[in-house]
Design a protein around this motif. Structure first.
Motif, mmCIF file in Angstrom:
data_model
loop_
_atom_site.group_PDB
_atom_site.id
_atom_site.type_symbol
_atom_site.label_atom_id
_atom_site.label_comp_id
_atom_site.label_asym_id
_atom_site.label_seq_id
_atom_site.Cartn_x
_atom_site.Cartn_y
_atom_site.Cartn_z
ATOM 1 N N LYS A 41 46.034 -10.799 -4.534
ATOM 2 C CA LYS A 41 44.900 -10.365 -4.043
ATOM 3 C C LYS A 41 43.626 -10.962 -4.484
ATOM 4 O O LYS A 41 42.921 -11.517 -3.647
ATOM 5 N N GLN A 42 43.535 -11.548 -5.620
ATOM 6 C CA GLN A 42 42.446 -12.418 -6.140
ATOM 7 C C GLN A 42 42.464 -13.692 -5.492
ATOM 8 O O GLN A 42 41.395 -14.095 -4.722
ATOM 9 N N ASN A 65 40.960 -13.086 -1.710
ATOM 10 C CA ASN A 65 39.737 -12.797 -1.857
ATOM 11 C C ASN A 65 38.875 -14.295 -1.946
ATOM 12 O O ASN A 65 38.037 -14.250 -1.282
ATOM 13 N N LYS A 78 36.598 -15.567 0.944
ATOM 14 C CA LYS A 78 35.113 -15.793 0.440
ATOM 15 C C LYS A 78 34.654 -17.129 0.671
ATOM 16 O O LYS A 78 33.241 -17.395 1.244
#
Length: 85
Positions: A68-69, A72, A76
């Motif tokens: 998930k990181q 992101n 981003k």
């Protein structure tokens, strides 16, 4: 697994528990991240990206919260190119 296919799988977010660790590392490298290994920690950095990404194995899979990181960071910084999910 091909990087584009894995990128799509990551961006969809439907199988965070089923991402192969080595494939995720290859994806990070293909996105221009530099790898440094400290023990079991695989630390990825990229110029222009503030966050350091630290990946660790969970068997042969990547840990879901780390997947998930990565997602992101890809979203981003728009590292996915022209891929739509």
């Amino acid at each position: 697994m091909k990087n584009k296919k894995l990128l799509l799988k990551n961006l969809k977010g439907t199988s965070d528990t089923n991402i192969n660790f080595d494939d995720l590392c290859k994806l990070m490298k293909s996105l221009g991240f530099e790898l440094r290994i400290r023990g079991s920690h695989h630390i990825f950095r990229k110029e222009g990206v503030v966050e350091k990404t630290n990946l660790q194995r969970s068997g042969d899979k990547a840990k879901p919260y780390q997947v998930k990181q990565v997602r992101n960071i890809i979203v981003k910084y728009k590292l996915g190119g022209d891929i739509d999910v």
